[in-house]
Design a protein around this motif. Structure first.
Motif, PDB file in Angstrom:
ATOM      1  N   TRP A 137       5.570  10.219  -6.734  1.00 14.10           N
ATOM      2  CA  TRP A 137       5.306   9.091  -7.275  1.00 14.10           C
ATOM      3  C   TRP A 137       5.566   9.042  -8.834  1.00 14.10           C
ATOM      4  O   TRP A 137       5.788  10.007  -9.684  1.00 14.10           O
ATOM      5  CB  TRP A 137       3.732   8.904  -7.450  1.00 14.10           C
ATOM      6  N   ASP A 138       6.197   8.024  -9.414  1.00 13.90           N
ATOM      7  CA  ASP A 138       6.601   7.558 -10.637  1.00 13.90           C
ATOM      8  C   ASP A 138       6.447   6.281 -11.195  1.00 13.90           C
ATOM      9  O   ASP A 138       6.637   5.394 -10.371  1.00 13.90           O
ATOM     10  CB  ASP A 138       8.198   7.828 -11.020  1.00 13.90           C
ATOM     11  N   ASN A 139       5.801   6.232 -12.367  1.00 12.88           N
ATOM     12  CA  ASN A 139       5.578   4.787 -13.073  1.00 12.88           C
ATOM     13  C   ASN A 139       6.848   4.027 -13.216  1.00 12.88           C
ATOM     14  O   ASN A 139       6.456   2.713 -13.641  1.00 12.88           O
ATOM     15  CB  ASN A 139       4.607   4.984 -14.248  1.00 12.88           C
ATOM     16  N   ASP A 140       7.940   4.389 -13.223  1.00 13.39           N
ATOM     17  CA  ASP A 140       9.086   3.712 -13.430  1.00 13.39           C
ATOM     18  C   ASP A 140       9.103   2.797 -12.435  1.00 13.39           C
ATOM     19  O   ASP A 140       9.140   2.901 -11.185  1.00 13.39           O
ATOM     20  CB  ASP A 140      10.215   4.732 -13.405  1.00 13.39           C
ATOM     21  N   PRO A 141       9.238   1.491 -12.710  1.00 17.80           N
ATOM     22  CA  PRO A 141       9.215   0.403 -11.596  1.00 17.80           C
ATOM     23  C   PRO A 141      10.199   0.246 -10.955  1.00 17.80           C
ATOM     24  O   PRO A 141      10.202  -0.319  -9.684  1.00 17.80           O
ATOM     25  CB  PRO A 141       9.518  -1.084 -12.432  1.00 17.80           C
ATOM     26  N   ASN A 142      11.261   0.885 -10.861  1.00 20.17           N
ATOM     27  CA  ASN A 142      12.478   1.255  -9.902  1.00 20.17           C
ATOM     28  C   ASN A 142      12.219   2.364  -9.100  1.00 20.17           C
ATOM     29  O   ASN A 142      12.996   2.632  -8.266  1.00 20.17           O
ATOM     30  CB  ASN A 142      13.760   1.460 -10.793  1.00 20.17           C
ATOM     31  N   ILE A 143      11.373   3.097  -9.398  1.00 16.21           N
ATOM     32  CA  ILE A 143      11.208   4.305  -8.456  1.00 16.21           C
ATOM     33  C   ILE A 143       9.714   4.224  -7.760  1.00 16.21           C
ATOM     34  O   ILE A 143       9.790   4.174  -6.725  1.00 16.21           O
ATOM     35  CB  ILE A 143      11.211   5.673  -9.430  1.00 16.21           C
ATOM     36  N   LEU A 144       8.584   4.128  -8.428  1.00 24.36           N
ATOM     37  CA  LEU A 144       7.365   3.741  -7.945  1.00 24.36           C
ATOM     38  C   LEU A 144       7.218   4.962  -6.931  1.00 24.36           C
ATOM     39  O   LEU A 144       7.392   6.111  -7.030  1.00 24.36           O
ATOM     40  CB  LEU A 144       7.022   2.727  -7.250  1.00 24.36           C
ATOM     41  N   SER A 192       0.879  -1.233  -0.033  1.00 23.01           N
ATOM     42  CA  SER A 192       0.100  -0.067  -0.035  1.00 23.01           C
ATOM     43  C   SER A 192       0.813   1.287  -0.173  1.00 23.01           C
ATOM     44  O   SER A 192       0.571   2.321  -0.582  1.00 23.01           O
ATOM     45  CB  SER A 192      -0.978  -0.078   1.326  1.00 23.01           C
ATOM     46  N   GLY A 193       1.891   1.217   0.627  1.00 27.92           N
ATOM     47  CA  GLY A 193       2.735   2.421   0.884  1.00 27.92           C
ATOM     48  C   GLY A 193       3.871   2.750  -0.316  1.00 27.92           C
ATOM     49  O   GLY A 193       3.881   3.677  -0.559  1.00 27.92           O
ATOM     50  N   CYS A 194       4.302   1.531  -0.731  1.00 29.68           N
ATOM     51  CA  CYS A 194       5.471   1.954  -1.533  1.00 29.68           C
ATOM     52  C   CYS A 194       5.067   1.497  -3.334  1.00 29.68           C
ATOM     53  O   CYS A 194       5.982   2.020  -3.993  1.00 29.68           O
ATOM     54  CB  CYS A 194       6.462   0.623  -1.296  1.00 29.68           C
ATOM     55  N   CYS A 195       4.060   0.637  -3.457  1.00 31.33           N
ATOM     56  CA  CYS A 195       3.735   0.259  -4.845  1.00 31.33           C
ATOM     57  C   CYS A 195       2.698   0.936  -5.440  1.00 31.33           C
ATOM     58  O   CYS A 195       2.316   0.585  -6.721  1.00 31.33           O
ATOM     59  CB  CYS A 195       3.422  -1.224  -4.759  1.00 31.33           C
ATOM     60  N   LYS A 196       1.961   1.771  -4.858  1.00 30.94           N
ATOM     61  CA  LYS A 196       0.801   2.331  -5.567  1.00 30.94           C
ATOM     62  C   LYS A 196       0.738   3.881  -4.782  1.00 30.94           C
ATOM     63  O   LYS A 196       1.320   4.213  -3.839  1.00 30.94           O
ATOM     64  CB  LYS A 196      -0.405   1.939  -5.181  1.00 30.94           C
ATOM     65  N   PRO A 197       0.013   4.843  -5.791  1.00 29.22           N
ATOM     66  CA  PRO A 197       0.134   6.323  -5.018  1.00 29.22           C
ATOM     67  C   PRO A 197      -1.038   6.391  -3.889  1.00 29.22           C
ATOM     68  O   PRO A 197      -1.819   5.558  -4.058  1.00 29.22           O
ATOM     69  CB  PRO A 197      -0.204   7.087  -6.407  1.00 29.22           C
ATOM     70  N   ALA A 198      -0.924   7.499  -3.086  1.00 26.42           N
ATOM     71  CA  ALA A 198      -1.986   7.495  -2.105  1.00 26.42           C
ATOM     72  C   ALA A 198      -3.402   7.871  -2.813  1.00 26.42           C
ATOM     73  O   ALA A 198      -3.540   8.386  -3.872  1.00 26.42           O
ATOM     74  CB  ALA A 198      -1.733   8.412  -1.063  1.00 26.42           C
ATOM     75  N   ASP A 199      -4.325   7.340  -2.233  1.00 25.38           N
ATOM     76  CA  ASP A 199      -5.843   7.529  -2.906  1.00 25.38           C
ATOM     77  C   ASP A 199      -5.891   9.057  -3.061  1.00 25.38           C
ATOM     78  O   ASP A 199      -6.725   9.289  -4.129  1.00 25.38           O
ATOM     79  CB  ASP A 199      -6.769   6.908  -1.994  1.00 25.38           C
ATOM     80  N   GLU A 200      -5.404   9.980  -2.042  1.00 24.70           N
ATOM     81  CA  GLU A 200      -6.024  11.248  -2.106  1.00 24.70           C
ATOM     82  C   GLU A 200      -5.362  12.086  -3.631  1.00 24.70           C
ATOM     83  O   GLU A 200      -5.590  13.131  -3.667  1.00 24.70           O
ATOM     84  CB  GLU A 200      -5.487  11.868  -0.981  1.00 24.70           C
TER      85      GLU A 200
END
Length: 267
Positions: A205-212, A170-178
């Motif tokens: 947040w970044d869509n790069d798999p190494n950043i996310l 929840s914290g590292c792999c997706k952006p916050a809902d807000e």
């Protein structure tokens, strides 16, 4: 009966000596085969624990079985210090993990985590850039978000929001809902015109798999939630270990007294 306590201490330390060998061997193996930052983190502590158990068990074994009083005294001193340290750590673990919990989100199967909810001591640790870079490297090499992506890849927008995600997911792999980003897949989100960027994690947040979101405050909070859960379990185990150590220490004191009595009889 006089030698019973010596025999018990000797047996316990013989078993500890046997246990120290594979632990020490595992540490040496890690030092030669470590391929990730996480493995290198484990290497020195494992070797240190193995050496400590080896030395202390030998002191207790020789002191009890060979009636070497000074070695048994050293053994008891180390045991006493170990009991004090474990007791202090247990209290410390309960204190620093007392604060912090995930926040339930409306119509979501998962919780979201905020760094400010956790103890100041823990926050300072993860906010240290050097420390966090090593932790982040660990999370990336552990493929936390790669497994997350593979597991929920086929989820539709409604399905994803009902998933029961772990604190790290929840914290590292997706952006916050807000942030109000548009869902594409579990690790790909589109920033839209109505996206909210008040939360600094939204710009991180970044869509790069190494950043996310590995540099997000929410990721640090997710790690602390995992740490809190683990430390609570360790603290409970420590209580059991403390009781065991106190019993062994008491038996060791009897063995020490037996050694002194036998030495007096000789003279």
């Amino acid at each position: 009966m006089v030698r019973f306590s010596n025999n018990i201490i000797g047996l316990l330390n013989f078993l500890t000596f046997l246990l120290s060998i594979p632990i020490l061997g595992g540490g040496v193996w890690l030092s030669k085969h470590a391929s990730t930052e996480c493995d290198r983190w484990l290497e020195k502590p494992v070797i240190a624990i193995g050496v400590f158990l080896l030395v202390v068990s030998l002191a207790g074994l020789i002191g009890a079985c060979c009636r070497v009083t000074w070695l048994l005294w050293v053994y008891l001193l180390v045991m006493f210090l170990l009991i004090v340290i474990l007791f202090a750590f247990t209290i410390f673990a309960f204190v620093v993990t007392n604060k912090g919990a995930g926040e339930a989100v409306s119509k979501r199967g998962y919780k979201e985590y905020r760094l400010g909810d956790y103890s100041n001591w823990l926050q300072k640790r993860v906010n240290n850039p050097k420390t966090w870079n090593r932790i982040k490297s660990c999370l990336q090499s552990g493929k936390v978000c790669t497994e997350f992506q593979n597991k929920f890849l086929n989820d539709t927008f409604p399905d994803f929001y009902t998933e029961n995600l772990s604190a790290l997911q929840s914290g590292c792999c997706k952006p916050a809902d807000e942030c109000n980003f548009t869902y594409v897949n579990p690790t790909t989100w589109t920033k839209t015109a109505n996206a909210t960027l008040n939360n600094p994690d939204c710009t991180t947040w970044d869509n790069d798999p190494n950043i996310l979101c590995f540099d997000c405050q929410s990721c640090k909070a997710g790690l602390l939630q995992n740490l809190k859960t683990d430390w609570k379990k360790v603290a409970v185990i420590n209580i059991v270990v403390l009781v065991f150590l106190v019993i062994v220490y008491s038996i060791g004191c009897c063995a020490f007294r037996n050694n002194r009595q036998e030495n007096w009889k000789r003279y």
